[in-house]
Motif scaffolding. Structure first.
Motif, PDB file in Angstrom:
ATOM      1  N   VAL A  95       0.868  -1.176   0.000  1.00  0.00           N
ATOM      2  CA  VAL A  95       0.000   0.000   0.000  1.00  0.00           C
ATOM      3  C   VAL A  95       0.902   1.222   0.000  1.00  0.00           C
ATOM      4  N   SER A  96       0.323   2.385  -0.155  1.00  0.00           N
ATOM      5  CA  SER A  96       1.107   3.607  -0.233  1.00  0.00           C
ATOM      6  C   SER A  96       1.696   3.972   1.125  1.00  0.00           C
ATOM      7  N   PRO A  97       2.760   4.781   1.136  1.00  0.00           N
ATOM      8  CA  PRO A  97       3.292   5.263   2.414  1.00  0.00           C
ATOM      9  C   PRO A  97       2.238   5.979   3.244  1.00  0.00           C
ATOM     10  N   ALA A  98       1.336   6.703   2.586  1.00  0.00           N
ATOM     11  CA  ALA A  98       0.269   7.398   3.322  1.00  0.00           C
ATOM     12  C   ALA A  98      -0.644   6.402   4.018  1.00  0.00           C
ATOM     13  N   ALA A  99      -0.964   5.303   3.323  1.00  0.00           N
ATOM     14  CA  ALA A  99      -1.806   4.279   3.928  1.00  0.00           C
ATOM     15  C   ALA A  99      -1.084   3.591   5.077  1.00  0.00           C
ATOM     16  N   LEU A 100       0.218   3.356   4.910  1.00  0.00           N
ATOM     17  CA  LEU A 100       1.005   2.750   5.980  1.00  0.00           C
ATOM     18  C   LEU A 100       1.062   3.665   7.199  1.00  0.00           C
ATOM     19  N   ARG A 101       1.198   4.963   6.942  1.00  0.00           N
ATOM     20  CA  ARG A 101       1.239   5.926   8.050  1.00  0.00           C
ATOM     21  C   ARG A 101      -0.072   5.870   8.842  1.00  0.00           C
ATOM     22  N   TYR A 102      -1.185   5.801   8.129  1.00  0.00           N
ATOM     23  CA  TYR A 102      -2.490   5.721   8.799  1.00  0.00           C
ATOM     24  C   TYR A 102      -2.599   4.431   9.613  1.00  0.00           C
ATOM     25  N   ASP A 151       9.963   3.725  -1.225  1.00  0.00           N
ATOM     26  CA  ASP A 151       9.732   4.149  -2.608  1.00  0.00           C
ATOM     27  C   ASP A 151       8.277   3.879  -2.975  1.00  0.00           C
ATOM     28  N   ALA A 152       7.470   4.942  -3.020  1.00  0.00           N
ATOM     29  CA  ALA A 152       6.044   4.790  -3.278  1.00  0.00           C
ATOM     30  C   ALA A 152       5.778   4.189  -4.659  1.00  0.00           C
ATOM     31  N   GLU A 153       6.556   4.587  -5.639  1.00  0.00           N
ATOM     32  CA  GLU A 153       6.321   4.061  -6.991  1.00  0.00           C
ATOM     33  C   GLU A 153       6.664   2.574  -7.078  1.00  0.00           C
ATOM     34  N   ALA A 154       7.715   2.166  -6.389  1.00  0.00           N
ATOM     35  CA  ALA A 154       8.071   0.741  -6.375  1.00  0.00           C
ATOM     36  C   ALA A 154       6.986  -0.080  -5.686  1.00  0.00           C
ATOM     37  N   LEU A 155       6.412   0.464  -4.623  1.00  0.00           N
ATOM     38  CA  LEU A 155       5.318  -0.228  -3.931  1.00  0.00           C
ATOM     39  C   LEU A 155       4.105  -0.348  -4.846  1.00  0.00           C
ATOM     40  N   GLY A 195       0.472  -3.341  -8.274  1.00  0.00           N
ATOM     41  CA  GLY A 195      -0.207  -3.430  -9.565  1.00  0.00           C
ATOM     42  C   GLY A 195       0.170  -4.668 -10.339  1.00  0.00           C
ATOM     43  N   LEU A 196       1.429  -5.078 -10.256  1.00  0.00           N
ATOM     44  CA  LEU A 196       1.884  -6.260 -10.982  1.00  0.00           C
ATOM     45  C   LEU A 196       1.145  -7.508 -10.509  1.00  0.00           C
ATOM     46  N   GLY A 197       0.926  -7.594  -9.201  1.00  0.00           N
ATOM     47  CA  GLY A 197       0.206  -8.746  -8.673  1.00  0.00           C
ATOM     48  C   GLY A 197      -1.193  -8.849  -9.251  1.00  0.00           C
ATOM     49  N   LEU A 198      -1.891  -7.708  -9.342  1.00  0.00           N
ATOM     50  CA  LEU A 198      -3.240  -7.718  -9.919  1.00  0.00           C
ATOM     51  C   LEU A 198      -3.174  -7.947 -11.419  1.00  0.00           C
ATOM     52  N   PHE A 218      -7.738  -0.036  -8.426  1.00  0.00           N
ATOM     53  CA  PHE A 218      -7.071  -0.856  -7.414  1.00  0.00           C
ATOM     54  C   PHE A 218      -5.978  -0.065  -6.696  1.00  0.00           C
ATOM     55  N   LEU A 219      -5.133   0.610  -7.466  1.00  0.00           N
ATOM     56  CA  LEU A 219      -4.022   1.346  -6.871  1.00  0.00           C
ATOM     57  C   LEU A 219      -4.508   2.548  -6.063  1.00  0.00           C
ATOM     58  N   GLN A 220      -5.553   3.191  -6.510  1.00  0.00           N
ATOM     59  CA  GLN A 220      -6.092   4.309  -5.745  1.00  0.00           C
ATOM     60  C   GLN A 220      -6.684   3.836  -4.425  1.00  0.00           C
ATOM     61  N   ARG A 221      -7.300   2.661  -4.430  1.00  0.00           N
ATOM     62  CA  ARG A 221      -7.819   2.105  -3.171  1.00  0.00           C
ATOM     63  C   ARG A 221      -6.677   1.779  -2.208  1.00  0.00           C
ATOM     64  N   ARG A 222      -5.507   1.493  -2.745  1.00  0.00           N
ATOM     65  CA  ARG A 222      -4.334   1.220  -1.904  1.00  0.00           C
ATOM     66  C   ARG A 222      -3.652   2.511  -1.434  1.00  0.00           C
ATOM     67  N   GLY A 223      -4.222   3.649  -1.811  1.00  0.00           N
ATOM     68  CA  GLY A 223      -3.730   4.929  -1.301  1.00  0.00           C
ATOM     69  C   GLY A 223      -2.701   5.633  -2.148  1.00  0.00           C
ATOM     70  N   PHE A 224      -2.433   5.160  -3.363  1.00  0.00           N
ATOM     71  CA  PHE A 224      -1.417   5.793  -4.199  1.00  0.00           C
ATOM     72  C   PHE A 224      -1.978   7.032  -4.897  1.00  0.00           C
ATOM     73  N   SER A 225      -1.104   7.993  -5.131  1.00  0.00           N
ATOM     74  CA  SER A 225      -1.517   9.257  -5.741  1.00  0.00           C
ATOM     75  C   SER A 225      -1.918   9.052  -7.202  1.00  0.00           C
ATOM     76  N   TYR A 226      -2.581  10.076  -7.734  1.00  0.00           N
ATOM     77  CA  TYR A 226      -3.001  10.026  -9.142  1.00  0.00           C
ATOM     78  C   TYR A 226      -1.797   9.876 -10.061  1.00  0.00           C
ATOM     79  N   ALA A 227      -0.751  10.671  -9.799  1.00  0.00           N
ATOM     80  CA  ALA A 227       0.414  10.645 -10.680  1.00  0.00           C
ATOM     81  C   ALA A 227       1.096   9.280 -10.664  1.00  0.00           C
TER      82      ALA A 227
END
Length: 223
Positions: free
Chosen positions: A126-133, A153-157, A162-165, A184-193
């Protein structure tokens, strides 16, 4: 019951690590085997000694309960505190139990935070933001959380998630592939970019590996 003379020390039938203490012929309290080993029949106990033994045993029981809770995975101090409170242990008993567990190395919030981040990054990124929460929900302070997330590394995460899905998807079109990955990635907390870039990277990689993955009449994606 206050002061008295120990008339019997009996090991519990169901728990061989517990001993029942009898004072003046009546059951008074229970102790751990280690604590009870310091006592003997015929020994006189003052009211203060009885209370000290009972207090020490309450801490022993809290430590045992916490140890059982820790069998399944590492826990934060706040998680253990909540768990023991739910089991009706008094605040001072919980504080003493946590102090002992910390001294023994069983409770370490910094180590727990690192474990949580590594485990999630490996098995359910999940994203660093989601991990922080999530870590805040575990009762960790901001400094401990920042230390655990440092260098992540948020992009590596996002790519790993995404690769798994993507490997499981059998899309009918490129648009469907993009939409499902993006959601899927947005639900995991990743940014739009990051979501956009990772999704595009995966589309290009999968098309390179399997040119016929998407129908030839598939319309180009809208940017």
């Amino acid at each position: 019951m206050g002061a008295g003379v120990i008339t019997a020390l009996e090991i519990h039938k169901r728990n061989k690590e517990r001993v029942s203490v009898y004072l003046d012929g009546e059951y008074a309290f229970s102790l751990s085997l280690i604590e009870a080993a310091r006592l003997r029949k015929g020994q006189a106990l003052t009211p203060d000694e009885v209370e000290r033994l009972r207090a020490a045993d309450r801490v022993d029981q809290a430590v045992d309960r916490a140890a059982h809770f820790l069998r399944f995975r590492p826990r934060s101090a706040a998680e253990i505190r909540r768990h023991l409170a739910e089991k009706q242990f008094a605040p001072e008993v919980i504080a003493a139990a946590l102090e002992r567990l910390t001294a023994l190395g069983y409770v370490d919030d910094a180590a727990f935070a690192r474990y949580w981040v590594e485990n999630r990054s490996e098995f359910k990124p999940v994203s660093p933001a989601a991990l922080r929460y999530e870590l805040r929900q575990k009762g960790l302070d901001d400094a401990t959380i920042a230390g655990a997330l440092d260098g992540l590394d948020a992009e590596a995460l996002a790519y790993r998630a995404g690769l798994g899905l993507a490997r499981r998807l059998r899309p009918q079109s490129r648009q469907e592939f993009r939409a499902r990955l993006t959601s899927f990635l947005q639900r995991r907390g990743f940014s739009y970019a990051i979501t956009r870039d990772v999704t595009q990277r995966l589309i290009e990689e999968f098309e390179a590996q399997e040119p016929s993955l998407f129908p030839s009449l598939d319309e180009p994606d809208e940017e």
